[in-house]
Scaffold this active site. Structure first.
Site, PDB file in Angstrom:
ATOM      1  N   GLU A 127     -44.965  -1.406  29.826  1.00  0.00           N
ATOM      2  CA  GLU A 127     -45.714  -0.893  28.672  1.00  0.00           C
ATOM      3  C   GLU A 127     -47.066  -1.602  28.542  1.00  0.00           C
ATOM      4  O   GLU A 127     -48.058  -1.002  28.160  1.00  0.00           O
ATOM      5  CB  GLU A 127     -44.915  -1.075  27.367  1.00  0.00           C
ATOM      6  CG  GLU A 127     -43.667  -0.232  27.269  1.00  0.00           C
ATOM      7  CD  GLU A 127     -43.970   1.253  27.132  1.00  0.00           C
ATOM      8  OE1 GLU A 127     -44.574   1.812  28.063  1.00  0.00           O
ATOM      9  OE2 GLU A 127     -43.587   1.857  26.125  1.00  0.00           O
ATOM     10  N   THR A 180     -51.930   6.402  24.789  1.00  0.00           N
ATOM     11  CA  THR A 180     -51.438   5.486  23.757  1.00  0.00           C
ATOM     12  C   THR A 180     -52.508   4.451  23.388  1.00  0.00           C
ATOM     13  O   THR A 180     -52.707   4.149  22.212  1.00  0.00           O
ATOM     14  CB  THR A 180     -50.144   4.780  24.239  1.00  0.00           C
ATOM     15  OG1 THR A 180     -49.143   5.784  24.394  1.00  0.00           O
ATOM     16  CG2 THR A 180     -49.647   3.752  23.251  1.00  0.00           C
TER      17      THR A 180
HETATM   18  N1  HSE Z   1     -45.222   2.500  18.929  1.00  0.00           N
HETATM   19  C1  HSE Z   1     -46.080   3.005  19.950  1.00  0.00           C
HETATM   20  C2  HSE Z   1     -47.292   3.638  19.298  1.00  0.00           C
HETATM   21  C3  HSE Z   1     -45.328   4.026  20.746  1.00  0.00           C
HETATM   22  O1  HSE Z   1     -47.106   4.471  18.414  1.00  0.00           O
HETATM   23  O2  HSE Z   1     -48.411   3.307  19.666  1.00  0.00           O
HETATM   24  C4  HSE Z   1     -46.128   4.623  21.872  1.00  0.00           C
HETATM   25  O3  HSE Z   1     -45.913   3.934  23.054  1.00  0.00           O
END
Ligand code: HSE
Length: 305
Positions: A127, A180
């Site tokens: 991630e 993201t």
């Molecule tokens: N919690 C993360 C976001 C999830 O909303 O940015 C996406 O990877």
């Protein structure tokens, strides 16, 4: 010597639980083959369904796998084949499916030295590569199944919580890509005390609703006062789709992960299908192609097929 895996898609945040809550989907996910090799290290030998780097250090699965391998003293290595079905930038955990699959598969072939929860720390490195931030709200449900809470991502305190049997998710994925990292850049670093109070009230309500199978409480708690108002405008027809889902009987609806996918939770598969129909109707009136999924909550997480 070799295993084939189903690596599930996930819905992170669940409206009120930004970076903390997530759930695991069934039937939507990638496949991966992991094979032992005489050569030490990790080689990604095949990727189908996406244009992603084969270099181990540039690939989410490779980086997550290497983080695990660093903790093991093995005299063999691994080859990985990735069959992507989840598109990058979809909001349903494309990168976390790859990262979770890699660490789960390597762990299995190495004799299971780590538990699923312990594997989250390694999958999170994927991630970091994908989005520049170490959040575990997608990798935790992908590895552990069901609903998960990341109580702390520093000490990695992952809690897997029970959920009612009749809970179904509907997810519509308008075929645009939202990165993201970019969707995190639009967020504000500070929140007001008023919004924070609303948000933690809803998180508590959601967890209590899941444990007690109180569907109305789950629905009342699926609100996001902090992130959704800032991200919703980047998702075409977000307000209409959400309203259509609620009008057709969804318990609640919001942005899946960082979008553009939009999710709804419903009681029973019939309601979830009705919600899918309502969401579909909004996008059918537009030029935007979409994919839609109706899924039971996947209690198992990543698995050998
Ligand atoms: N919690 C993360 C976001 C999830 O909303 O940015 C996406 O990877």
């Amino acid at each position: 010597m070799e295993i084939k895996l189903f690596c599930p898609a996930t819905i992170a945040n669940l409206s009120c639980g930004f970076d903390v809550m997530g759930l695991c989907l069934d039937g939507v996910g990638d496949e991966m083959i992991i094979r032992k090799s005489d050569l030490k290290g990790i080689r990604i030998t095949k990727i189908e369904g996406a244009d992603l780097p084969l270099e181990t250090e540039k690939n989410v699965a490779g980086v997550a796998g290497l983080a695990l391998l660093n903790e093991l003293d093995l005299d063999f290595g691994f080859e990985i084949e990735i069959y992507k079905k989840i598109k990058a930038g979809s909001g349903i955990g494309s990168s976390s499916a790859s990262a979770a699959g890699a660490v789960f598969g390597i762990n299995e072939l190495a004799g299971k030295p780590f538990t699923r929860k312990e594997l989250v720390q390694f999958a999170m490195q994927g991630e970091v590569l994908a989005s520049g931030s170490a959040h575990a709200d997608n990798v935790a449900p992908a590895l552990c199944g069901g609903f998960t809470i990341v109580r702390s991502s520093n000490s990695l305190d992952i809690i897997r919580i029970e959920s009612p049997n009749e809970l179904y998710a509907t997810v519509i994925h308008p075929q645009i890509e939202l990165k993201t990292s970019e969707m995190r850049a639009v967020l504000q670093p500070m929140v007001s005390l008023k919004s924070a109070i609303t948000q933690w009230g809803n998180v508590g309500g959601l967890v209590a609703g899941l444990y007690t199978s109180d569907y109305d409480l789950i629905g009342r708690s699926l609100h996001d006062d902090i992130v959704e108002p800032l991200r919703g405008k980047f998702i075409p027809h977000f307000d209409q789709v959400k309203q259509a889902a609620l009008n057709s009987g969804a318990l609640g609806s919001g942005i899946s992960g960082s979008g553009p996918s939009i999710f709804a939770l419903s009681r029973g598969i019939e309601n979830a299908n009705k919600v899918a129909e309502a969401m579909r109707n909004i996008f059918n009136g537009t030029e935007i192609p979409y994919e839609i999924h109706v899924s039971k909550i996947n209690a198992e997480g990543v698995k050998i097929i």
